[in-house]
Write a protein that holds these residues in place. Structure first.
Motif, PDB file in Angstrom:
ATOM      1  N   GLN A 214      20.809  35.629   9.863  1.00  0.00           N
ATOM      2  CA  GLN A 214      21.583  34.441   9.502  1.00  0.00           C
ATOM      3  C   GLN A 214      20.663  33.338   8.978  1.00  0.00           C
ATOM      4  N   ARG A 215      19.535  33.159   9.640  1.00  0.00           N
ATOM      5  CA  ARG A 215      18.572  32.152   9.186  1.00  0.00           C
ATOM      6  C   ARG A 215      18.071  32.462   7.786  1.00  0.00           C
ATOM      7  N   ALA A 216      17.829  33.746   7.534  1.00  0.00           N
ATOM      8  CA  ALA A 216      17.328  34.148   6.213  1.00  0.00           C
ATOM      9  C   ALA A 216      18.355  33.833   5.126  1.00  0.00           C
ATOM     10  N   ARG A 217      19.623  34.121   5.398  1.00  0.00           N
ATOM     11  CA  ARG A 217      20.658  33.842   4.399  1.00  0.00           C
ATOM     12  C   ARG A 217      20.813  32.342   4.174  1.00  0.00           C
ATOM     13  N   ILE A 218      20.755  31.564   5.251  1.00  0.00           N
ATOM     14  CA  ILE A 218      20.892  30.107   5.138  1.00  0.00           C
ATOM     15  C   ILE A 218      19.716  29.529   4.357  1.00  0.00           C
ATOM     16  N   THR A 219      18.512  30.011   4.629  1.00  0.00           N
ATOM     17  CA  THR A 219      17.335  29.530   3.912  1.00  0.00           C
ATOM     18  C   THR A 219      17.442  29.848   2.427  1.00  0.00           C
ATOM     19  N   ALA A 220      17.906  31.058   2.097  1.00  0.00           N
ATOM     20  CA  ALA A 220      18.096  31.426   0.692  1.00  0.00           C
ATOM     21  C   ALA A 220      19.154  30.542   0.042  1.00  0.00           C
ATOM     22  N   ASP A 221      20.171  30.198   0.790  1.00  0.00           N
ATOM     23  CA  ASP A 221      21.250  29.335   0.287  1.00  0.00           C
ATOM     24  C   ASP A 221      20.708  27.959  -0.096  1.00  0.00           C
ATOM     25  N   ILE A 222      19.943  27.337   0.805  1.00  0.00           N
ATOM     26  CA  ILE A 222      19.502  25.964   0.530  1.00  0.00           C
ATOM     27  C   ILE A 222      18.381  25.926  -0.514  1.00  0.00           C
ATOM     28  N   THR A 223      17.494  26.917  -0.517  1.00  0.00           N
ATOM     29  CA  THR A 223      16.440  26.907  -1.533  1.00  0.00           C
ATOM     30  C   THR A 223      16.973  27.263  -2.913  1.00  0.00           C
ATOM     31  N   GLY A 224      18.127  27.914  -2.955  1.00  0.00           N
ATOM     32  CA  GLY A 224      18.733  28.264  -4.244  1.00  0.00           C
ATOM     33  C   GLY A 224      19.660  27.199  -4.796  1.00  0.00           C
ATOM     34  N   TRP A 225      19.816  26.083  -4.054  1.00  0.00           N
ATOM     35  CA  TRP A 225      20.774  25.055  -4.481  1.00  0.00           C
ATOM     36  C   TRP A 225      20.449  24.512  -5.870  1.00  0.00           C
TER      37      TRP A 225
END
Length: 324
Positions: A214-225
């Motif tokens: 879950q942390r990995a997906r969230i990190t990818a989400d915010i860095t891809g903004w």
């Protein structure tokens, strides 16, 4: 210098006076509107090369104040009188963002703009005034301003609240819940060097534990903004989130509440001398980082972000000197 609206009874302690440099633009005018409509300051000075646009914004915002019933804030088109400083200088002037690029892609243009504005910024800040940078990359520009100016580094701050907002939004998407139920902040560099503080996440005020995937997906989400935003090619920046966030930060500064902000790391042992986003409190007209306890990985990531900003600022200033 043209004034719009007379203030009602003066009751504010800090900040009493603010100048917004670049107030004709989307973000600058939005900041003026939020400060005025919420009555957060006594006087807002609006500066920009496009004085006709400033005049139009001032008329529009002053009429909005009437609608909301809060006309205490005085709007002034133009800088304060020569020799007069202000409590807070907000630098909203910026080069256009580069579609499909990185936040650092327009560093050179914004650094050159900051250099041109430097005499005005120093004069307006005076001996005690605070400088808040909104232009990106905010952390590198903060470090550059520290090196270029005589302004104390603990009087320089960069706006970085949007990263924490996007973190909360990403957690909400991952869990399928309303993001306003989540509290969480992002430290580090504005961009790929973000450090989401998973160790301090809460849901409805209670600690929130997430799985590694879950942390990995969230990190990818915010860095891809930023890439997702740039793909839209909107030709604009965050014109509503940032002004609202600036208003919240100004409130927090006035009350001494802890809030995330890009601030100087010089008082923190173990961090390179630089600027990164950290929990910060405004005390005695200076910014005081209040990091608290971080996990080992978070501490390492924050140090790496500070090192990255330090190196980028060094390179950018070297290039700027070579270009003169």
């Amino acid at each position: 210098m043209t004034e719009h609206l007379s203030t009602t009874e003066d009751t504010h302690i800090w900040p009493r006076s603010v100048v917004v440099i670049g107030a004709a633009g989307l973000i600058g005018s939005g900041v003026v509107e939020r400060l005025a409509v919420e009555g957060l300051v006594d006087t807002v000075y609006m500066t920009d090369l496009r004085e006709n646009v400033l005049q139009a914004h001032a008329i529009d915002v002053s009429e909005t104040q009437i609608l909301t019933g809060n006309t205490r804030t005085r709007l002034v088109v133009g800088p304060p009188a020569e020799g007069s400083g202000v409590d807070l200088v907000i630098v909203a002037a910026s080069a256009p963002e580069t579609p499909d690029g990185d936040r650092r892609d327009f560093l050179r243009a914004n650094l050159e703009l900051l250099r041109l504005l430097l005499p005005d910024v120093e004069r307006l800040a005076g001996e005690q005034g605070i400088v808040m940078l909104l232009s990106n990359p905010v952390d590198i520009l903060g470090e550059a301003l520290r090196r270029l100016s005589g302004i104390g580094p603990d009087r320089i701050v960069g706006y970085s609240l949007n990263d924490s907002v996007r973190f909360r939004a990403a957690v909400g998407r991952e869990l399928g819940i309303a993001p306003e139920r989540i509290e969480g902040i992002v430290l580090g560099e504005h961009g790929d060097g973000q450090v989401p503080l998973f160790s301090a996440l809460t849901l409805d005020g209670k600690p929130l534990e997430l799985k590694s995937e879950q942390r990995a997906r969230i990190t990818a989400d915010i860095t891809g903004w930023f890439s997702r935003w740039s793909a839209l090619k909107p030709g604009r920046s965050s014109g509503w989130t940032t002004p609202q966030g600036v208003a919240q930060v100004v409130k927090a500064m006035g009350t001494g509440a802890i809030h995330p902000a890009t601030a100087w790391t010089g008082s923190i042992e173990g961090l390179p001398d630089s600027f990164v986003s950290m929990p910060t409190r405004f005390e005695k007209n200076r910014f005081v980082p209040t990091l608290g306890t971080l996990s080992e990985s978070e501490s390492a990531a924050l140090a790496q972000a500070a090192k990255s900003v330090e190196a980028a600022a060094e390179r950018a200033l070297h290039d700027l000197r070579l270009s003169k």
